[in-house]
Motif scaffolding. Sequence first.
Motif, PDB file in Angstrom:
ATOM      1  N   ASP A 109     -26.115  -1.419  87.903  1.00  0.00           N
ATOM      2  CA  ASP A 109     -25.200  -2.469  87.452  1.00  0.00           C
ATOM      3  C   ASP A 109     -25.330  -2.733  85.957  1.00  0.00           C
ATOM      4  O   ASP A 109     -24.328  -3.011  85.285  1.00  0.00           O
TER       5      ASP A 109
ATOM      6  N   ARG B 179     -30.141  -1.102  92.154  1.00  0.00           N
ATOM      7  CA  ARG B 179     -28.936  -1.872  91.837  1.00  0.00           C
ATOM      8  C   ARG B 179     -29.009  -2.457  90.422  1.00  0.00           C
ATOM      9  O   ARG B 179     -28.007  -2.463  89.700  1.00  0.00           O
TER      10      ARG B 179
ATOM     11  N   LYS C  17     -27.123 -12.027  89.778  1.00  0.00           N
ATOM     12  CA  LYS C  17     -26.326 -11.595  90.932  1.00  0.00           C
ATOM     13  C   LYS C  17     -27.189 -10.804  91.909  1.00  0.00           C
ATOM     14  O   LYS C  17     -27.117 -11.035  93.129  1.00  0.00           O
ATOM     15  N   VAL C  18     -27.986  -9.890  91.424  1.00  0.00           N
ATOM     16  CA  VAL C  18     -28.857  -9.106  92.301  1.00  0.00           C
ATOM     17  C   VAL C  18     -29.826 -10.027  93.047  1.00  0.00           C
ATOM     18  O   VAL C  18     -29.995  -9.921  94.258  1.00  0.00           O
TER      19      VAL C  18
ATOM     20  N   ALA D 130     -29.504 -13.284  93.613  1.00  0.00           N
ATOM     21  CA  ALA D 130     -28.768 -14.188  94.509  1.00  0.00           C
ATOM     22  C   ALA D 130     -28.298 -13.481  95.764  1.00  0.00           C
ATOM     23  O   ALA D 130     -28.309 -14.073  96.861  1.00  0.00           O
ATOM     24  N   ASP D 131     -27.907 -12.230  95.645  1.00  0.00           N
ATOM     25  CA  ASP D 131     -27.408 -11.489  96.804  1.00  0.00           C
ATOM     26  C   ASP D 131     -28.488 -11.267  97.857  1.00  0.00           C
ATOM     27  O   ASP D 131     -28.186 -11.073  99.023  1.00  0.00           O
ATOM     28  N   THR D 132     -29.736 -11.280  97.451  1.00  0.00           N
ATOM     29  CA  THR D 132     -30.818 -11.073  98.409  1.00  0.00           C
ATOM     30  C   THR D 132     -31.356 -12.380  98.972  1.00  0.00           C
ATOM     31  O   THR D 132     -32.015 -12.376 100.011  1.00  0.00           O
TER      32      THR D 132
ATOM     33  N   GLU E  93     -36.615  -3.659  99.983  1.00  0.00           N
ATOM     34  CA  GLU E  93     -35.878  -4.607  99.156  1.00  0.00           C
ATOM     35  C   GLU E  93     -36.158  -4.383  97.672  1.00  0.00           C
ATOM     36  O   GLU E  93     -35.264  -4.498  96.834  1.00  0.00           O
TER      37      GLU E  93
ATOM     38  N   GLU F 278     -30.648 -13.336 102.661  1.00  0.00           N
ATOM     39  CA  GLU F 278     -30.926 -12.307 103.660  1.00  0.00           C
ATOM     40  C   GLU F 278     -32.284 -12.481 104.325  1.00  0.00           C
ATOM     41  O   GLU F 278     -32.672 -11.664 105.166  1.00  0.00           O
TER      42      GLU F 278
END
Length: 145
Positions: free
Chosen positions: A121, A117, A68-69, A71-73, A110, A76
């Motif tokens: 998490d 995170r 998730k971490v 993929a979230d970046t 980043e 961007e």
Amino acid sequence: MDAISLVGLRETPISVDEVLAAVGDPRAGGTAFFIGTVRDHDHGRAVSRLAYSAHPRAEADMRRVMEKVAADTAGEGRPVWRVAALHRVGDLEIGDTAVVVAAAAGHRDEAFDACRRLIDDIKAEVPIWKHQEFTDGRSEWVGAE
């Protein structure tokens, strides 16, 4: 290439060098680490030792958090290239390394953000429990609510 380069639960000491090697990437301009160690106190009480236990799905949950971490970046434009996380289980002594997480990204912001995170998490979402023993003979479970 999968961004997750290393994930696991270990009964043996964690090597920071192993984690550093795992997140090495020629695209990365910044690598951030968090190293959690066993301290000798908690909330004003002296700690003598502790033990970590994990649910059988804990490693899979760590991988899910890391995916998730990463993929979230990805969308961007300044992605995190590599992430790694190792957590100890079993008996640990004061000063032992309990957890190491790392993130490698194109830039330091980043990398720092992803590293923070990751540890936050993992602590919030992965079923790993700490049993602390205090010098006064009492003990408590942390994270087993």
